[in-house]
Design an enzyme around this catalytic site. Sequence first.
Site, PDB file in Angstrom:
ATOM      1  N   LEU A  33      -4.234  41.164  14.151  1.00  0.00           N
ATOM      2  CA  LEU A  33      -5.600  41.416  14.633  1.00  0.00           C
ATOM      3  C   LEU A  33      -6.522  40.198  14.464  1.00  0.00           C
ATOM      4  O   LEU A  33      -7.735  40.337  14.427  1.00  0.00           O
ATOM      5  CB  LEU A  33      -6.227  42.657  13.977  1.00  0.00           C
ATOM      6  CG  LEU A  33      -5.495  43.987  14.239  1.00  0.00           C
ATOM      7  CD1 LEU A  33      -6.285  45.143  13.619  1.00  0.00           C
ATOM      8  CD2 LEU A  33      -5.316  44.241  15.747  1.00  0.00           C
ATOM      9  N   TYR A 136      -1.355  23.039  22.483  1.00  0.00           N
ATOM     10  CA  TYR A 136      -0.971  24.411  22.847  1.00  0.00           C
ATOM     11  C   TYR A 136       0.314  24.387  23.682  1.00  0.00           C
ATOM     12  O   TYR A 136       1.318  25.019  23.333  1.00  0.00           O
ATOM     13  CB  TYR A 136      -2.119  25.089  23.623  1.00  0.00           C
ATOM     14  CG  TYR A 136      -1.692  26.355  24.322  1.00  0.00           C
ATOM     15  CD1 TYR A 136      -1.226  27.449  23.589  1.00  0.00           C
ATOM     16  CD2 TYR A 136      -1.733  26.457  25.717  1.00  0.00           C
ATOM     17  CE1 TYR A 136      -0.813  28.605  24.233  1.00  0.00           C
ATOM     18  CE2 TYR A 136      -1.325  27.616  26.360  1.00  0.00           C
ATOM     19  CZ  TYR A 136      -0.862  28.688  25.618  1.00  0.00           C
ATOM     20  OH  TYR A 136      -0.443  29.819  26.249  1.00  0.00           O
ATOM     21  N   ARG A 214      -5.881  27.075  41.096  1.00  0.00           N
ATOM     22  CA  ARG A 214      -4.991  27.759  40.155  1.00  0.00           C
ATOM     23  C   ARG A 214      -4.298  28.934  40.837  1.00  0.00           C
ATOM     24  O   ARG A 214      -4.786  29.479  41.830  1.00  0.00           O
ATOM     25  CB  ARG A 214      -5.784  28.304  38.954  1.00  0.00           C
ATOM     26  CG  ARG A 214      -6.383  27.228  38.069  1.00  0.00           C
ATOM     27  CD  ARG A 214      -5.316  26.507  37.273  1.00  0.00           C
ATOM     28  NE  ARG A 214      -5.856  25.478  36.396  1.00  0.00           N
ATOM     29  CZ  ARG A 214      -6.110  24.222  36.754  1.00  0.00           C
ATOM     30  NH1 ARG A 214      -5.887  23.838  38.009  1.00  0.00           N
ATOM     31  NH2 ARG A 214      -6.569  23.347  35.898  1.00  0.00           N
TER      32      ARG A 214
HETATM   33  N1  UDP Z   1     -13.349  26.912  34.912  1.00  0.00           N
HETATM   34  C1  UDP Z   1     -14.655  26.708  35.297  1.00  0.00           C
HETATM   35  N2  UDP Z   1     -15.636  27.354  34.599  1.00  0.00           N
HETATM   36  C2  UDP Z   1     -15.376  28.197  33.535  1.00  0.00           C
HETATM   37  C3  UDP Z   1     -14.028  28.405  33.162  1.00  0.00           C
HETATM   38  C4  UDP Z   1     -13.038  27.732  33.869  1.00  0.00           C
HETATM   39  O1  UDP Z   1     -14.932  25.961  36.244  1.00  0.00           O
HETATM   40  O2  UDP Z   1     -16.316  28.743  32.943  1.00  0.00           O
HETATM   41  C5  UDP Z   1     -12.258  26.247  35.670  1.00  0.00           C
HETATM   42  C6  UDP Z   1     -11.327  25.391  34.821  1.00  0.00           C
HETATM   43  O3  UDP Z   1     -11.808  24.072  34.739  1.00  0.00           O
HETATM   44  C7  UDP Z   1     -10.022  25.487  35.620  1.00  0.00           C
HETATM   45  C8  UDP Z   1     -10.074  26.877  36.251  1.00  0.00           C
HETATM   46  O4  UDP Z   1     -11.451  27.265  36.201  1.00  0.00           O
HETATM   47  O5  UDP Z   1     -10.025  24.536  36.655  1.00  0.00           O
HETATM   48  C9  UDP Z   1      -9.252  27.908  35.500  1.00  0.00           C
HETATM   49  O6  UDP Z   1      -9.563  27.804  34.137  1.00  0.00           O
HETATM   50  P1  UDP Z   1      -9.065  28.870  33.068  1.00  0.00           P
HETATM   51  O7  UDP Z   1      -9.628  28.469  31.740  1.00  0.00           O
HETATM   52  O8  UDP Z   1      -9.354  30.256  33.550  1.00  0.00           O
HETATM   53  O9  UDP Z   1      -7.491  28.726  33.063  1.00  0.00           O
HETATM   54  P2  UDP Z   1      -6.528  27.447  32.863  1.00  0.00           P
HETATM   55  O10 UDP Z   1      -6.108  27.031  34.235  1.00  0.00           O
HETATM   56  O11 UDP Z   1      -7.273  26.394  32.121  1.00  0.00           O
HETATM   57  O12 UDP Z   1      -5.391  28.010  32.078  1.00  0.00           O
END
Ligand code: UDP
Length: 316
Positions: A33, A136, A214
Amino acid sequence: MRLLVTGGAGYVGSVVAAQLVEAGHEVTVLDDLSTGHQDAVPEGARFVQKSITEAHSVLDGMDAVLHFAAKSLVGESVAKPGLYWSNNLGGTLALLDAMRDKGVGRIVFSSTAATYGEPERSPIEEGDPTRPTNPYGASKLAVDTALTAFARVRGLGAVSLRYFNVAGAHGRYRERHAVETHLIPNVLKVATGERESVSVFGTDYPTPDGTCVRDYIHVSDLARAHLLALEAIVQGEHRIYNLGSGTGFSVQEVISVCREVTGHEIPAVVGDRRPGDPAVLVASSAKIQSELGWKAERAALREIVSDAWAALSANA
Ligand code: UDP
């Protein structure tokens, strides 16, 4: 089967645990948790609040382990690499030793697209170079490497599933991190009034609209792949499969769909690039499709966002 689900109080782990219970398996959730929520453990599953380093006591008579428990924030991993190496690699090695001691020879492991780093081509296939750009991804890749070795020398049967961008909700089971870094939940928080605007991290990427692309996969589709992986485990083999929908959406496209689904204007503010973000990450899931018959059934971004929004609204 009698199954141990580590991290089963977290987002993906709880959905998989729920699907396993629905499928008639006897499920024990092991979760400390630290980031999970006890009320996310599905009804019908036994809950044990312990760390993965204390798994000995719950492994007796288990047929397999589904291992989700991990630290999973990229930014935090850069700031505190030791935490990631000790939890994700050290913790998993302790779990694998306990499994060997108790004669539990099968594992499904929650791996990540972050093992690939900045890809040379798109969509990414499982044989592509693995060059993680943060601790990570490196710690998850190290576990994948250990699983391959243990399959060879110990006869372990393992499947690693490399997730791309998991999103959406499975009924009441939704994403709720204390520190939310992911795009879709952060955009939806603007619609609920929790945030005033969403930041767009960079608009100067070499993509059609300049924002990162993505591959968003519905958590229900992702979870279903774990049940197929479990059935497909072969002693002495370690298989690796990518899991995505195979279609890329830009940050701007995600925000547009969130506006349509919520009916909220969702102000967006352009900010700097977030360090370490590759421009495009899209999965080829052809391997799991051909070998295990898995296919994304809820690949439409609108459906993914609608389900996340419904679960969030129901809990508001
Ligand atoms: N992103 C953004 N604003 C936010 C969070 C994420 O522009 O508040 C962008 C981030 O830079 C990436 C995409 O959204 O290009 C997806 O990010 P997320 O953290 O969801 O997943 P990741 O691909 O990093 O695992």
